[in-house]
Design an enzyme around this catalytic site. Structure first.
Site, PDB file in Angstrom:
ATOM      1  N   ASP A 285       0.817  -1.221   0.000  1.00 43.84           N
ATOM      2  CA  ASP A 285       0.000   0.000   0.000  1.00 43.84           C
ATOM      3  C   ASP A 285       0.854   1.276   0.000  1.00 43.84           C
ATOM      4  OD1 ASP A 285      -2.016  -1.804   0.269  1.00 43.84           O
ATOM      5  OD2 ASP A 285      -2.955  -0.847   2.012  1.00 43.84           O
ATOM      6  N   ASP A 286       0.154   2.360  -0.319  1.00 43.47           N
ATOM      7  CA  ASP A 286       0.645   3.733  -0.154  1.00 43.47           C
ATOM      8  C   ASP A 286       1.706   4.181  -1.164  1.00 43.47           C
ATOM      9  OD1 ASP A 286      -1.028   3.481   1.978  1.00 43.47           O
ATOM     10  OD2 ASP A 286       0.465   3.860   3.557  1.00 43.47           O
ATOM     11  N   HIS A 336      -5.919   2.757  -4.038  1.00 43.35           N
ATOM     12  CA  HIS A 336      -5.911   2.983  -2.581  1.00 43.35           C
ATOM     13  C   HIS A 336      -6.325   4.431  -2.280  1.00 43.35           C
ATOM     14  CE1 HIS A 336      -4.998   2.114   1.516  1.00 43.35           C
ATOM     15  NE2 HIS A 336      -3.795   2.695   1.597  1.00 43.35           N
ATOM     16  N   HIS A 340      -5.209   9.372   0.513  1.00 40.15           N
ATOM     17  CA  HIS A 340      -5.143   8.654   1.786  1.00 40.15           C
ATOM     18  C   HIS A 340      -5.900   9.338   2.918  1.00 40.15           C
ATOM     19  CE1 HIS A 340      -3.437   5.777   4.674  1.00 40.15           C
ATOM     20  NE2 HIS A 340      -3.133   5.068   3.605  1.00 40.15           N
ATOM     21  N   HIS A 430       3.692  -2.290   3.108  1.00 39.20           N
ATOM     22  CA  HIS A 430       3.786  -0.967   2.475  1.00 39.20           C
ATOM     23  C   HIS A 430       5.083  -0.842   1.695  1.00 39.20           C
ATOM     24  CE1 HIS A 430       0.933  -0.568   5.792  1.00 39.20           C
ATOM     25  NE2 HIS A 430       0.335   0.366   5.041  1.00 39.20           N
TER      26      HIS A 430
END
Ligand code: ZN
Length: 475
Positions: A285-286, A336, A340, A430
């Site tokens: 992620d991210d 995603h 965020h 991540h």
């Protein structure tokens, strides 16, 4: 003087009688030499099959034969040779009984043929031979024989069919030539006992024909040699021994049933195999991150592992080259959100930006349209579900949290992942922390050693169920 004349006359009479008797015994009363032969050809009895009628007349001998010609030379020759052989045997027998023959004997050799089409591919020919020698004066039958010969013909293959062709398992058997062995394959007590009189014969010596539901075995009376019984062996009772070609033609319902059964079994085995596979999905992620993402890509490439990258469209915009590199390495590209945010706190208009617009941006830059959406912090409500569903994105959470953002230690990340992972797990990591890249090789090595296969999330969720609200967590 007169008396002497009578003696002479008696002597001459005796001489004549003796000569006549001697001629009668030693001249051949039956012969096929110089026979007068008449043909009636080309009487077509059924499509392509002709009946050839022939008569022969010679000294003390007549012959009448009706023989089918099917216009396959090799087979016609074989049938003709068999008839010829029977005529030769008949004359050998006449020769053997020569001393018993008088001038009153008459020999006769007759063949009749019955042709039956089983269907368009097969036909049967049954030849009945009758040969006899009668004495017209004493009314004695010196020779009286009957014999039957059958041929089953495969018109497509242009071959005479043997029992071994129909029951190939018998051909693989050491005992294959014995009819007694064939009988043991028939799972029907009554038929088995009916066939007992033939048990000492070889398969070659069995007369049989193909019929539309099986084979018919001809049993002849031992003294008269006439066919006394016809025993039908239904293909259904020997279907396990039947050659494929015959099974498909004569027992299509059994073939269909067996095929369905085999398919079901295959399906079941496939499911069992799938269930036995230990599938797991790595998710990052991210990202993308200019520094860490390429490192992770190298590791995944080294171990030939596919993963899923939940990207922020804001970062995709910032590092398009890195985002494209992920897609080029054939990993799954997923969404995603844009920046965020905790989606539960956003208004509807902003949700559209975070879920839909973000998907558009990622698609444009990577060339791959995300089918999966992971809400930041795992926070979502029914509104988020609605937006995701409308834009055809499945909502994906996780079942194993590596806590890589918190630990920043290779060992701790490794221990957490290995402790919690099981088949069907979705592992959260991540691709923005160096420590994640450090822990990754040992995690992959250990899971591969334990029999895990790494698949994308889209692949994994085919094998697991979603939560009641539609989101996937993994196992
Ligand atoms: Zn995140």
């Amino acid at each position: 003087m007169k008396r002497k004349w009578i003696y002479s006359l008696l002597f001459i009479l005796f001489l004549f009688t003796t000569i006549a008797f001697t001629i009668d015994v030693y001249s051949e009363p039956i012969s096929r030499e110089n026979a007068k032969i008449t043909y009636v050809k080309n009487e077509e009895i059924t499509n392509g099959i002709e009946m050839e009628h022939q008569t022969k007349e010679a000294k003390g001998f007549t012959s009448s034969t009706n023989i089918a010609k099917i216009n396959i030379p090799a087979i016609d020759d074989r049938i003709f040779s068999w008839v010829q052989q029977k005529e030769d045997e008949f004359f050998n027998e006449i020769e053997a009984k020569k001393t018993q023959l008088t001038r009153h004997v008459q020999a006769s050799f007759n063949v009749d043929t019955t042709v039956e089409h089983v269907n368009e591919h097969w036909l049967t020919i049954e030849l009945d031979v009758q040969s006899f020698v009668d004495d017209s004066f004493t009314k004695d039958a010196l020779i009286a024989q009957t014999e039957t010969k059958t041929f089953t013909i495969d018109l497509e293959k242009e071959q005479i069919v043997s029992l071994n062709d129909i029951f190939p398992e018998l051909a693989n058997d050491a005992q294959k030539d014995k009819f007694s062995h064939f009988i043991t394959h028939i799972k029907d007590q009554q038929i088995q006992s009916q066939l007992q009189p033939l048990k000492n014969r070889s398969l070659e010596q069995i007369d049989w024909i193909l019929i539309n539901n099986g084979i018919e075995i001809l049993v002849n009376d031992e003294t008269t040699n006439k066919i006394s019984q016809r025993i039908i062996i239904d293909f259904e009772i020997v279907h396990q021994q039947l050659a494929k070609r015959y099974k498909q033609t004569f027992l299509p319902h059994i073939v269909k049933k067996e095929r369905e059964k085999a398919e079901k079994l295959k399906e079941k085995e496939k499911k069992q195999r799938e269930q036995k596979r230990k599938l797991v999905a790595l998710t990052f992620d991210d990202g993308p991150d200019e520094l860490v993402t390429p490192k992770i890509l190298n590791i995944l490439d080294k171990y030939k592992v596919q993963a899923t990258f939940f990207m922020l469209s804001k970062s995709v915009r910032a590092y398009p080259k890195t985002a494209k590199l992920v897609a080029k390495n054939r990993h799954e590209i997923a969404n995603h959100s844009h920046a965020h945010r905790n989606l539960n706190s956003l208004k509807t208009a902003r949700l559209n930006e975070e879920i839909n617009d973000s998907k558009q941006i990622i698609t444009e830059i990577t060339g791959k349209a995300p089918k999966l959406f992971r809400p930041p912090y795992g926070e979502y409500n029914s509104n988020v579900m609605k937006f995701a569903s409308k834009s055809k994105q499945k909502v994906i959470l996780w079942s194993v949290d590596s806590l890589d953002w918190k630990y920043k230690s290779k060992r701790q990340i490794y221990d957490t992942v290995i402790r919690d992972t099981k088949p069907g797990s979705i592992i959260l990591m991540h691709d923005i922390h160096e420590s994640t890249a450090h822990a990754l090789p040992s995690i992959i090595e250990k899971l591969q050693k334990d029999g895990y296969e790494f698949v994308t999330v889209s692949e994994l969720i085919k094998t697991i169920d979603h939560a009641p609200n539609g989101a996937y967590y993994g196992k």
